[in-house]
Write an enzyme that holds these catalytic residues in place. Structure first.
Site, short mmCIF file in Angstrom:
data_model
loop_
_atom_site.label_atom_id
_atom_site.label_comp_id
_atom_site.label_asym_id
_atom_site.label_seq_id
_atom_site.Cartn_x
_atom_site.Cartn_y
_atom_site.Cartn_z
N GLY A 152 98.97 -88.79 -55.85
CA GLY A 152 99.03 -90.07 -56.56
C GLY A 152 100.44 -90.59 -56.71
CB THR A 153 103.57 -88.96 -57.80
OG1 THR A 153 103.21 -88.78 -59.18
CG2 THR A 153 105.06 -89.22 -57.71
CB SER A 207 95.34 -88.69 -57.31
OG SER A 207 95.49 -87.31 -57.46
CB THR A 248 101.93 -82.09 -40.11
OG1 THR A 248 102.96 -81.83 -39.15
CG2 THR A 248 100.60 -81.56 -39.60
CB CYS A 261 103.38 -86.94 -64.83
SG CYS A 261 102.30 -86.32 -63.54
#
Lengths: 378, 378
Positions: free
Chosen positions: A69-70, A197, A235, A325
């Site tokens: 998500g970040t 996310s 990747t 967070c």
């Protein structure tokens, strides 16, 4: 251990783990490789893109997978901002976004970007009036979270997005907390850019995605990137993505049942809490403001949230005093302060968040601990 | 399917998968959360940091986990560059780095950074003379890959690093291909900053790490970040990191045996290839230049690498015509061209890379296919 911090992170579901395991054994090639091992990975990736697009009623060409998500927020906002025409480089966001966006805004401002930060009203909502008072002729992008990770307050994007559409302003929404819990429908909500996310919906950590409505201009943050159509270098984590999409689809398939389940848990928490005289007060009047059913953001009136969190922890129950967070920061949460709380009040905030397997018995155990803590504080 | 493209990606080992599975069930909390579920995750994370530091003979305080090798390169270089004193902001790198660094250099140059790009000598090596002719009084950072992902050529960092240390210039090395395959020892090689990746050593995709020798100044790319001491924002993927470190430790524990195994496979490939008259020629004279044992970079003299790769694929064998991260690009590889090859010669490049379970029988199957392809091209 009773875990009631699902808004911070959730374990992978059995189905997601099973898919992860299978893809790792059968589809471990690099999706960029041109041989069959790569082709198989690319094929699964394409399938995942289509699946995820289906879940948000978007187009598969607009899906870009990321590492979470970040990173999604960071890449989405910068890529779209860099694609804005010179005459529309004003960016509007809110004071209650996730720390990844708050920090990014700080950095973009230092780089010279013209950014306006909207304060929500006293019930935590960005109203049409607030939005209208911030957009300008040169506004190109607005970012408003779909729901807050601490208070659970849902923004009414249905009401806000037409204001932007009429003015050709793009809308990004951070739907990390809402995706899989309530409908996140591209046309109905009217967003152009979306962040989701994996680990909040029982997929693996380290996976996320961005949706950019095809047709929206954007420029790669790192020019020359070949993966994800230039959106994100590195990747592509195909087994992780397969597991994410599996988990997300399972959530979508049981959204109504889970919502009822969460409402039941929530109602039990507050009703029983009141009956027991626990000084627990929801941060907003839930009869007036829409909140996410699985996030119960509340004040514990006689003690600091940090203390309550530690007392619960001592009794084997994990709740939170705010977003993980931003954990460890001593300052009161901007999202709680935005509701008009003083610093002292804001520090009394706790967040209880439910998971799909959370039971009424677990809520009773929590109530028991909160009750004892309340008595000891009398 | 015979998979001979381990330099592009590898499946997770059974041990790594087992650890991933267990951590997901038992340590799914957000490592930033302050309750015991978070504390447990943070504890595992600390253990992993210590383990990884041990593998490179570095200090645990210098380990920062990321979402992979590409992100590691991007964050490491920018964070360290931003920490350089004003008088030392000249950056030196090579023309044969991984695409993540090549693309970053392109971006940094457009931002006004003063960057010199070294060409290796005709055997692919950065010699002390080449390095000395590029460093200046204002050079602050040099980035030289430990080994090339396409040719396998190893740079002699032991010889190069003292030149930099004497001049107080920092050395970053991208060890994505070498880590777990040959010793990557902080003091012996003399690097200050290091990039490693998980999925090249049988760990999960989507995980990597950076080492920055404690004491080296750096500045967060995204100020305000709380995770990984400000180095990388976003929920830390503890199950993935645990699996990565498990896989890496297993590689370290069998490095000698695997090296012998790879040398045997390689020797068989070239000896038998020659006996069968297959026009396969190693890109460098391996008696003079050190190469990674598991990467056989070679020219197939009578056809384009892309064609050979497809012929092998048609026969169920996965090899590569270059780095997967640049696959699909029609241009010849800069790493092969640096060896003095013309465009046409460089396009005849193929890469065969071995894994821990690769067998002599698999090499025989490859030789068989290459032999038939050679005959058909006569």
């Amino acid at each position: 251990m009773i875990y009631l911090d699902y808004a911070a992170s959730a374990p992978m579901s059995d189905e997601a783990m099973q898919v992860f395991h299978e893809l790792n054994q059968e589809v471990y090639g690099n999706a960029s490789s041109l041989h069959d091992a790569g082709g198989k990975a690319e094929h699964i990736l394409k399938y995942c893109r289509r699946q995820l697009a289906g879940l948000i009623h978007g187009h598969e060409d607009g899906i870009y997978f990321t590492s979470g998500g970040t990173e999604s927020n960071i890449l989405a906002l910068q890529s779209v901002l860099n694609g804005l025409p010179a005459a529309r480089r004003h960016f509007v966001t809110t004071s209650v976004e996730h720390s990844s966006i708050r920090n990014l805004v700080f950095m973009l401002q230092s780089q010279g970007w013209d950014i306006s930060v909207m304060q929500p009203d006293s019930s935590g909502r960005i109203t049409p009036e607030i939005l209208l008072s911030h957009v300008r002729e040169d506004t190109g992008l607005v970012s408003i979270q779909h729901a807050n990770s601490e208070t659970g307050i849902i923004q009414d994007l249905r009401e806000l997005s037409p204001i932007l559409k009429k003015r050709n302003i793009l809308l990004h929404t951070d739907a990390v907390q809402t995706f899989g819990k309530i409908p996140v429908h591209a046309d109905e909500l009217g967003f152009d850019v979306l962040t989701v996310s994996s680990h909040k919906v029982y997929g693996p950590k380290g996976v996320g995605a961005v949706y950019i409505r095809p047709g929206v201009e954007w420029k790669p943050l790192y020019p020359g990137t070949t993966h994800e159509k230039g959106f994100r270098p590195g990747t592509v984590n195909v087994p992780g993505i397969g597991a994410f999409v599996t988990a997300a689809a399972a959530m979508a398939g049981q959204m109504k049942e889970l919502s009822l389940h969460f409402h039941e848990l929530r109602s039990h928490l507050f009703t029983e809490g009141q009956r027991l005289g626990i000084p627990l007060q929801p941060v907003v009047d839930e009869t007036r403001v829409q909140v996410l059913p699985h996030i119960a953001g509340c004040y514990f009136l006689r003690a600091e949230g940090q203390y309550i969190m530690l007392e619960c922890n001592r009794n084997g129950i994990c709740i939170s005093a705010g977003s993980a967070c931003a954990a460890g920061q001593q300052e009161p949460s901007p999202s709680v302060k935005a509701l008009g709380a003083s610093d002292q009040e804001a520090l009394r905030f706790i967040r209880i968040s439910f998971g799909q397997h959370t039971t009424l018995q677990e809520i009773d155990s929590l109530l028991n601990t909160l009750h004892e803590t309340a008595i000891s504080k009398l």
